[in-house]
Design an enzyme around this catalytic site. Structure first.
Site, PDB file in Angstrom:
ATOM      1  N   CYS A 123     -49.256  -1.120  56.953  1.00 30.53           N
ATOM      2  CA  CYS A 123     -49.183  -2.646  56.279  1.00 30.53           C
ATOM      3  C   CYS A 123     -50.769  -2.531  55.750  1.00 30.53           C
ATOM      4  O   CYS A 123     -51.677  -1.737  56.186  1.00 30.53           O
ATOM      5  CB  CYS A 123     -49.142  -3.760  57.025  1.00 30.53           C
ATOM      6  SG  CYS A 123     -47.499  -3.914  57.640  1.00 30.53           S
ATOM      7  N   GLY A 149     -48.266  -0.680  51.753  1.00 28.88           N
ATOM      8  CA  GLY A 149     -47.018  -1.337  51.923  1.00 28.88           C
ATOM      9  C   GLY A 149     -46.542  -1.856  50.522  1.00 28.88           C
ATOM     10  O   GLY A 149     -47.096  -2.730  50.025  1.00 28.88           O
ATOM     11  N   ASN A 201     -51.684  -5.471  60.821  1.00 29.15           N
ATOM     12  CA  ASN A 201     -51.440  -4.420  60.776  1.00 29.15           C
ATOM     13  C   ASN A 201     -51.466  -3.506  62.042  1.00 29.15           C
ATOM     14  O   ASN A 201     -52.345  -3.439  62.824  1.00 29.15           O
ATOM     15  CB  ASN A 201     -52.386  -3.313  59.837  1.00 29.15           C
ATOM     16  CG  ASN A 201     -52.418  -1.941  59.468  1.00 29.15           C
ATOM     17  OD1 ASN A 201     -53.273  -1.450  59.313  1.00 29.15           O
ATOM     18  ND2 ASN A 201     -51.223  -1.270  59.628  1.00 29.15           N
ATOM     19  N   GLY A 202     -50.346  -2.794  62.388  1.00 30.02           N
ATOM     20  CA  GLY A 202     -50.071  -2.094  63.617  1.00 30.02           C
ATOM     21  C   GLY A 202     -48.841  -2.204  64.275  1.00 30.02           C
ATOM     22  O   GLY A 202     -47.915  -2.581  63.508  1.00 30.02           O
ATOM     23  N   TYR A 237     -53.607  11.082  55.401  1.00 28.69           N
ATOM     24  CA  TYR A 237     -52.593  10.523  54.524  1.00 28.69           C
ATOM     25  C   TYR A 237     -52.580   8.971  53.806  1.00 28.69           C
ATOM     26  O   TYR A 237     -52.476   8.716  52.665  1.00 28.69           O
ATOM     27  CB  TYR A 237     -51.019  10.796  55.055  1.00 28.69           C
ATOM     28  CG  TYR A 237     -49.940  10.107  54.094  1.00 28.69           C
ATOM     29  CD1 TYR A 237     -49.610  10.825  52.912  1.00 28.69           C
ATOM     30  CD2 TYR A 237     -49.339   8.846  54.613  1.00 28.69           C
ATOM     31  CE1 TYR A 237     -48.455   9.977  52.223  1.00 28.69           C
ATOM     32  CE2 TYR A 237     -48.371   8.403  53.716  1.00 28.69           C
ATOM     33  CZ  TYR A 237     -47.969   8.991  52.592  1.00 28.69           C
ATOM     34  OH  TYR A 237     -46.764   8.322  51.871  1.00 28.69           O
TER      35      TYR A 237
END
Ligand code: AMP
Length: 459
Positions: free
Chosen positions: A2, A28, A103-104, A243
């Protein structure tokens, strides 16, 4: 995976948050949302789909009035990708209206959820973030203390932006798995997953929020910043550089583009004995590693693929036929570039192996003579429990096959992975000597205890 953003002390908070989210769209594509406060009652607008489709002028200017905002873009691929799980989550509790974007991956989610259920808590979502809302609602003290005591109970990966009235809070887990940066635009502070989102809206990157740190901001001032938990060892996710992050972002103190060029240079050194006519990237992520490879090896850099940017993830679905069609729509080789050539094809990573196999196929059909596949990271042998949606070990091609078996499966003439040592060197900052990266997807060794009860979102 995210992306998150927070803006405060700004009359254009919603517009800036949406521009930030657009910049973070690669983190996302499934759903997006913005929560606004500071003028009227706190309000959240979220929907499934891309940021540009969700937020138009009417919504941003008329429906989201306020001076402080938090925003979120979400990535999942499963049935759980539903509007109920779209963030930010907004609650009304004893402390007032509070919104959270995360996020996570909170690894002790199941354990805490059980404890909360026994206490009578009711859950509306299937997302791990919801437990944080319950912990915040049950905690006592001022806002900073409430957040700190709640976060101390969590394990795993969490970069967060939290909003209450005009107060914006940014926080990171003690390992610093996922990125979170602080920036400024005029008299407003911005917190974002990536620095590119701050710079795009005209702001300046200031620093990373530290692992284990909480930063409390209000009215253009940092009211408080403190370590709520001591970091034993930093474990920032090295796959962000490989990435996930944008090449124009500064992630963990280094520009991602710079790290990727270095990955390519090291790869070229590893492949000194491989002769080829051209070095070709798989767009977009392979671009800078291929550039570094070409500069070091003196093999000509060529763009042999045209990428169609309008093929979204949502198109990938039911049958094998459609999946193949998607792959063909997404990347098309330029026949004149590849025909009769020995190619070094540079991509970032192999996960399941399906994309790479198709790429080799497409290039063979276009007349490539030889294909040497080069990856800018080591083989992925372990699933990620800290927020990257790698599949379970059973589906990771490198976890179940030797490099030679993989080469045969892909149909490539050779297959080379960047060594872990070289990857760490490429991503390290010159001034940091200690090992700061989580490399568990390449080693299978995790920096936290992983057991049967460890939560991993079921993609
Ligand atoms: P595959 O080996 O077919 O699973 O696909 C690997 C490709 O997907 C890589 O070249 C990456 O560009 C991309 N990729 C790597 N990790 C992820 C991820 N966690 N989620 C989505 N795409 C990814």
């Amino acid at each position: 995976m995210c992306g998150i953003i927070g803006v405060e002390n700004n009359d254009n908070a919603a517009v800036l948050a949406s521009a930030g989210l657009l910049t973070l769209q690669h983190r996302g594509e499934e759903s997006a949302g913005i929560t606004i406060s500071g003028k009227e009652k706190m309000k959240t607008f979220k929907a499934m789909g891309l940021v540009s489709r969700i937020f138009n002028e009417e919504i941003l200017l008329n429906k989201l009035p306020g001076t402080a905002a938090v925003g979120h873009v979400r990535y999942t691929t499963s049935a759980k990708s539903s509007l109920t799980n779209a963030q930010p989550f907004q609650i009304n509790c004893i402390h007032g209206n509070i919104a959270v974007a995360h996020n996570g991956n909170i690894t002790n989610f199941l354990k805490i959820k059980q404890m909360l259920l026994r206490k009578g808590a009711i859950f509306n979502h299937t997302s791990d973030t919801e437990i944080l809302l319950h912990l915040i609602a049950m905690a006592k003290g001022n806002l900073a203390n409430i957040v700190a005591s709640s976060l101390r109970k969590l394990e795993g990966a969490f970069s967060l932006v939290i909003l209450k009235d005009k107060t914006l809070i940014g926080a990171r887990d003690e390992h610093g798995f996922r990125p979170l940066v602080l920036g400024k635009i005029e008299s407003s502070y911005i917190i974002s997953s990536e620095s590119a989102a701050i710079e795009v809206i005209g702001g300046t990157y200031i620093r990373d929020i530290k692992p284990g740190e909480i930063v409390v901001i209000e009215n253009g001032q940092i009211k408080k910043s403190f370590l709520y938990k001591k970091t034993k060892k930093q474990n920032t996710c090295i796959f962000e550089q490989v990435y996930f992050s944008r090449p124009d972002s500064i992630t963990f103190g280094k520009t991602v583009k710079e790290a990727r060029v270095k990955m390519g240079e090291y790869l070229a050194n590893q492949m000194k004995n491989v002769k080829a006519d051209i070095v070709m990237p798989v767009p977009d992520t392979g671009y800078f590693a291929a550039l570094g490879f070409s500069r070091t090896s003196n093999i000509l850099f060529e763009n042999g693929f045209v990428r169609n940017h309008y093929v979204g993830r949502s198109f990938i679905k039911p049958s094998q036929n459609l999946r193949d069609l998607t792959a063909r729509l997404k990347l098309r080789p330029i026949h004149e570039v590849v025909k009769g050539k020995e190619i070094i094809l540079v991509d970032d990573s192999i996960v399941r192996g399906t994309t790479s196999k198709r790429l080799v196929n497409i290039l063979r059909e276009a007349g490539a003579k030889k294909i040497h596949f080069a990856l800018s990271c080591p083989p992925i042998i372990g699933s990620c429990y800290y927020g990257i949606d790698t599949p379970s070990k059973d589906h990771l091609i490198a976890a179940n096959n030797s490099i030679e078996e993989m080469r045969k499966y892909l149909g490539a003439d050779s297959l080379t992975f960047l060594s872990l040592e070289n990857l760490v060197k490429a991503c390290s900052c010159a001034d940091k000597k200690e090992k700061v990266f989580c490399t568990s997807c390449f080693t299978g060794k995790y920096p936290t205890i992983i057991s049967r009860n460890t939560y991993k979102e079921d993609y």
